[in-house]
Design an enzyme around this catalytic site. Structure first.
Site, PDB file in Angstrom:
ATOM      1  N   GLU A 105       0.892  -1.169   0.000  1.00  0.00           N
ATOM      2  CA  GLU A 105       0.000   0.000   0.000  1.00  0.00           C
ATOM      3  C   GLU A 105       0.924   1.210   0.000  1.00  0.00           C
ATOM      4  O   GLU A 105       1.544   1.531   1.001  1.00  0.00           O
ATOM      5  CB  GLU A 105      -0.922  -0.044   1.225  1.00  0.00           C
ATOM      6  CG  GLU A 105      -2.169   0.797   1.058  1.00  0.00           C
ATOM      7  CD  GLU A 105      -1.904   2.261   1.343  1.00  0.00           C
ATOM      8  OE1 GLU A 105      -1.638   3.016   0.370  1.00  0.00           O
ATOM      9  OE2 GLU A 105      -1.945   2.653   2.506  1.00  0.00           O
ATOM     10  N   CYS A 163      -2.312   8.928   2.519  1.00  0.00           N
ATOM     11  CA  CYS A 163      -2.113   8.560   1.116  1.00  0.00           C
ATOM     12  C   CYS A 163      -3.380   8.752   0.288  1.00  0.00           C
ATOM     13  O   CYS A 163      -3.316   8.698  -0.940  1.00  0.00           O
ATOM     14  CB  CYS A 163      -1.585   7.138   0.992  1.00  0.00           C
ATOM     15  SG  CYS A 163      -2.380   5.964   2.072  1.00  0.00           S
TER      16      CYS A 163
END
Length: 476
Positions: A249, A283
């Site tokens: 990720e 993010c």
């Protein structure tokens, strides 16, 4: 208050061979506590212990795994304010946001407790051809074995929890490397896990230097690597991981589309949250805001006013919305991008100034599409405005990125919703809200440079287990 020092956890036990890692208060810059650092020998011991624990963890009944996770939920609730204060200090996270993350930590472990008793299988008809008549099949999921986890600084509790909790639910021992900038939350999780009767070696939580952590990636006794962090590091680790599966990720460059006919006040309020929550250090933070030309001027003015009203300062203050970035170095990097865009002709609508690690919430327009501020992951309090004339154009612009984590679309048109879901090259499409929105049971992850695989408890459990088939022939 933080303790004066913290041990690491090796094979379920607190160990304090040194106090070599200084953890700083991200707002004051002063030393807040010290943490034990693991060396290569300790990491090797932890991996050996995890390998030895694989069989006891596999045999641990589902109800016992569930009970351990529920015990953690109870202890997190009891230590709620301590966990929030630790986040506030080690990550510079405004106290309201810190409490929000502790709430999500609790949610994540609670979801994992529920899923621990739902890891099932399927009866599979095999008599699909004459040669298979009399055969029956079924499959189940079995733990993959010892797992290696590397978690980032921005959500020190919940992103560690998204690795730890499904591993416990699935019956996998693990070793965890928390970010050196923010190790305290993970170590408190370790302290609570040490209160349980998990098999010896079921977990190790080992802060260590990046150059000493190679075994987390390369050791063949580890059967899965799950990494959350920067694309540069993540892809390097994948290349070194060998035969083990890798879940990455890695971040994003998230876009949010404001289509015509949208409730603009609602959209602006959500974009402010999405772009500047915890100083944009997420993010899925809103970085690019694409507004239909019909509404552009109004949205620009509303956003500009709202950004200027955000309260900057001490994260311990209940009124603070914008705290420090994780380090002065990171603030300097992003401020440099802002200045480069300004020099190239962009307009700063709000913010744009920096003092140490404190970077003002910044809103810009007319930014050259080729500049870092537009193409790379800002990972800080910066949002960029642009306009579009057609929905198809907006979707093309969202896709014009090396990243593909999540996208947000404000529209009331069901056909546009379907088109966005079909055409956007991202891991998730969020309608009527910002890409920064996440619930901890949903599949979460990205495509392109944003990574591989999905988190979210049930989906992480799929990665941490393997399918084992049973085929039975009835010779009758």
């Amino acid at each position: 208050m933080l303790q004066a020092s913290y041990p690491y956890y090796l094979a379920n036990k607190a160990v304090t061979p040194n106090q070599d890692l200084v953890v700083y208060d991200k707002y004051s810059g002063e030393a807040a506590t010290r943490v034990a650092l693991a060396d290569a020998a300790a990491i090797d011991q932890a991996i050996a212990a995890a390998a030895a624990a694989a069989e006891p963890m596999r045999k641990l009944p589902a109800y016992k795994r569930q009970a351990i996770l529920n015990f953690c939920v109870e202890r997190f609730e009891q230590r709620f304010e301590e966990l929030a204060e630790a986040l506030c200090i080690e990550a510079g996270k405004p106290i309201k946001d810190a409490r929000g993350e502790v709430t999500r930590l609790i949610d994540t472990f609670r979801i994992a407790a529920e899923e621990a008793v739902r890891i099932g299988g399927e009866v599979l008809p095999l008599d699909i051809t004459p040669r298979a008549e009399g055969y029956t099949g079924m499959w189940k999921r079995v733990p993959i074995g010892p797992c290696s986890f590397i978690s980032p600084f921005n959500f020190p509790l919940n992103l560690a929890a998204h690795k730890v909790a499904p591993a416990l639910a699935a019956g996998c021992p693990f070793i965890l490397k928390p970010a050196s900038l923010t190790p305290i939350g993970a170590l408190i999780i370790g302290e609570i896990l040490a209160e349980t009767d998990l098999p010896e070696g079921a977990f190790s939580i080992l802060p260590c230097r990046r150059d000493g952590a190679d075994l987390f990636t390369t050791d063949e006794r580890l059967k899965l690597l799950s990494f959350t962090g920067s694309p540069e590091v993540g892809w390097q680790l994948k290349a070194k991981a060998g035969k083990k599966p890798v879940v990455l990720e890695l971040g994003g460059n998230a876009a949010c589309v404001v289509d015509e006919g949208t409730d603009l006040d609602d959209a602006v309020a959500r974009i402010i949250f999405g772009a500047y929550y915890q100083s944009g250090q997420s993010c899925i933070s809103v970085q690019r805001v694409l507004v239909h030309e019909k509404h552009y001027d109004e949205v620009r003015d509303k956003l500009t006013a709202a950004v200027k009203d955000l309260v900057h300062g001490d994260p311990r203050d209940e009124n603070t919305f914008i705290g420090p970035m994780i380090s002065e170095k990171e603030a300097e990097r992003l401020h440099g991008w802002i200045l480069a865009a300004k020099d190239a002709g962009a307009q700063v609508l709000a913010g744009g100034e920096r003092e140490g690690a404190m970077l003002q919430a910044t809103l810009m327009e007319n930014v050259d599409p080729a500049l870092d501020a537009n193409t790379q992951e800002a990972f800080g309090p910066l949002a960029i405005l642009s306009s579009f004339s057609s929905f198809d154009q907006a979707l093309e612009e969202v896709n014009a990125s090396d990243f593909g984590l999540q996208a947000g679309i404000f529209t009331r048109d069901i056909y546009k919703i379907q088109k966005a879901w079909d055409e956007l090259d991202v891991g998730g499409v969020v309608i009527g809200d910002v890409p920064s929105w996440r619930v901890d049971n949903m599949p979460y992850g990205g495509v392109k440079d944003s990574g591989l695989g999905r988190e979210g408890i049930r989906y992480a459990i799929e990665d941490m287990t393997e399918i084992r088939l049973l085929a039975i022939r009835n010779p009758g």
